[in-house]
Scaffold this active site. Sequence first.
Site, PDB file in Angstrom:
ATOM      1  N   GLN A 122      11.217   0.368  -3.615  1.00 22.51           N
ATOM      2  CA  GLN A 122      10.715  -0.889  -4.177  1.00 22.51           C
ATOM      3  C   GLN A 122      10.874  -0.948  -5.693  1.00 22.51           C
ATOM      4  O   GLN A 122      10.405  -1.883  -6.336  1.00 22.51           O
ATOM      5  CB  GLN A 122       9.265  -1.142  -3.764  1.00 22.51           C
ATOM      6  CG  GLN A 122       8.222  -0.252  -4.400  1.00 22.51           C
ATOM      7  CD  GLN A 122       6.854  -0.474  -3.771  1.00 22.51           C
ATOM      8  OE1 GLN A 122       6.619  -0.131  -2.620  1.00 22.51           O
ATOM      9  NE2 GLN A 122       5.951  -1.099  -4.523  1.00 22.51           N
ATOM     10  N   HIS A 146      -7.954   0.648  -7.731  1.00 17.13           N
ATOM     11  CA  HIS A 146      -7.704   1.299  -6.441  1.00 17.13           C
ATOM     12  C   HIS A 146      -9.042   1.722  -5.812  1.00 17.13           C
ATOM     13  O   HIS A 146      -9.251   1.556  -4.606  1.00 17.13           O
ATOM     14  CB  HIS A 146      -6.847   2.557  -6.615  1.00 17.13           C
ATOM     15  CG  HIS A 146      -5.473   2.318  -7.160  1.00 17.13           C
ATOM     16  ND1 HIS A 146      -5.093   2.713  -8.416  1.00 17.13           N
ATOM     17  CD2 HIS A 146      -4.374   1.743  -6.605  1.00 17.13           C
ATOM     18  CE1 HIS A 146      -3.817   2.404  -8.616  1.00 17.13           C
ATOM     19  NE2 HIS A 146      -3.357   1.800  -7.536  1.00 17.13           N
TER      20      HIS A 146
HETATM   21  P1  AMP Z   1      -0.230   0.298  -6.538  1.00 16.05           P
HETATM   22  O1  AMP Z   1      -0.667   1.713  -6.566  1.00 16.05           O
HETATM   23  O2  AMP Z   1      -0.032  -0.288  -7.892  1.00 16.05           O
HETATM   24  O3  AMP Z   1       0.912   0.044  -5.594  1.00 16.05           O
HETATM   25  O4  AMP Z   1      -1.449  -0.514  -5.931  1.00 16.05           O
HETATM   26  C1  AMP Z   1      -2.033  -0.166  -4.705  1.00 16.05           C
HETATM   27  C2  AMP Z   1      -3.003  -1.245  -4.326  1.00 16.05           C
HETATM   28  O5  AMP Z   1      -4.005  -1.347  -5.329  1.00 16.05           O
HETATM   29  C3  AMP Z   1      -2.338  -2.618  -4.213  1.00 16.05           C
HETATM   30  O6  AMP Z   1      -2.899  -3.311  -3.099  1.00 16.05           O
HETATM   31  C4  AMP Z   1      -2.717  -3.259  -5.519  1.00 16.05           C
HETATM   32  O7  AMP Z   1      -2.769  -4.676  -5.456  1.00 16.05           O
HETATM   33  C5  AMP Z   1      -4.095  -2.698  -5.741  1.00 16.05           C
HETATM   34  N1  AMP Z   1      -4.473  -2.780  -7.149  1.00 16.05           N
HETATM   35  C6  AMP Z   1      -3.784  -2.309  -8.210  1.00 16.05           C
HETATM   36  N2  AMP Z   1      -4.419  -2.631  -9.354  1.00 16.05           N
HETATM   37  C7  AMP Z   1      -5.531  -3.321  -9.010  1.00 16.05           C
HETATM   38  C8  AMP Z   1      -6.596  -3.939  -9.729  1.00 16.05           C
HETATM   39  N3  AMP Z   1      -6.650  -3.924 -11.073  1.00 16.05           N
HETATM   40  N4  AMP Z   1      -7.568  -4.550  -9.033  1.00 16.05           N
HETATM   41  C9  AMP Z   1      -7.527  -4.600  -7.669  1.00 16.05           C
HETATM   42  N5  AMP Z   1      -6.553  -4.037  -6.931  1.00 16.05           N
HETATM   43  C10 AMP Z   1      -5.568  -3.414  -7.591  1.00 16.05           C
END
Ligand code: AMP
Length: 309
Positions: free
Chosen positions: A75, A51
């Site tokens: 979701q 993030h």
């Molecule tokens: P989430 O909190 O899991 O919904 O993720 C929020 C954003 O962070 C989304 O755009 C995810 O694709 C991105 N994200 C989560 N994990 C990673 C990672 N390891 N590398 C890059 N982006 C990430």
Amino acid sequence: MLPLSQTQTPSSSSLVVARTAAQLQAATQGARHLGQTVGFVPTMGALHDGHAALVRAAAASCDCVVVSIFVNPTQFNNTDDLTNYPRTEAADLQTAADAGATIAFVPAVDVIYPDGFATTITPGKIAEPLEGAHRPGHFDGMATVVVRLLGLVQPDVAYFGRKDAQQLAIIQQVVRDLALPVQIVGVDTARDSSGLALSSRNARLSAAEREQALGLSRGLFAARDLAGRGERSARALQEAAAAEFRAAGLTPDYVALVDETTFLAVDLLDRPCILAVAAAAGPVRLIDNIRLNPAACTSEHHGEPPCNA
Ligand code: AMP
């Protein structure tokens, strides 16, 4: 709106915490009046360095960076997953501030879904395979909350991780189809030193499950190396990855080579593709993927990183 010092979170940061739409609008208005660009990073919190990489990318190109922290109930197709989703707000605010965020938008559920809220965005065919097939309703909930958040934040640019490659492709499609005035930027997957893709859900892995989860990236890297040696058959690439998944004791929901824009299955790696996998390590379902670009992965590279450039 609360300055960061009024929440539990420390530091001399000037992060502003907005919890309502009005507070968010007051916070972003100043930036807009100054003609500043607004970058946006939507998250569900439990922030990690993946993030933070998105926030850093936003801060490198935008004057004002909004990070939203909202665990979107619509979701989740699995109640346990929603209940057990980690919530670490104080640490998240610090992580966001350290990475360069200027505004944290932390809405309650009724701020996002007020009484009378009735719209659902249903993306088309791109949302049907892979995660769409295994998590019914997931992409409707995701697309709906992202479009609502884009409406509230009104960013110039929004940043999404390639870790969720199908989500990124869907958002690009929705933004294109609805002519939303925002640029979408994809950011590479952040991994730890052992190759494991960073994920908020990793916090729930036991040591043994974490070891098992390493099989995911090992399989993807094996396929990348095989593509680097010239293999173009989807079946062979998927099988190379699957052999590593099996060796780690993982039983994937899917292992699939798909076109990176349409997410339709391909027989041959003859264009930029995504090799995607989902599997559970113990009770924790994880997803990972790697981009394979045949134009960058020639036999000279012998599987070195250029293969997924
Ligand atoms: P989430 O909190 O899991 O919904 O993720 C929020 C954003 O962070 C989304 O755009 C995810 O694709 C991105 N994200 C989560 N994990 C990673 C990672 N390891 N590398 C890059 N982006 C990430």
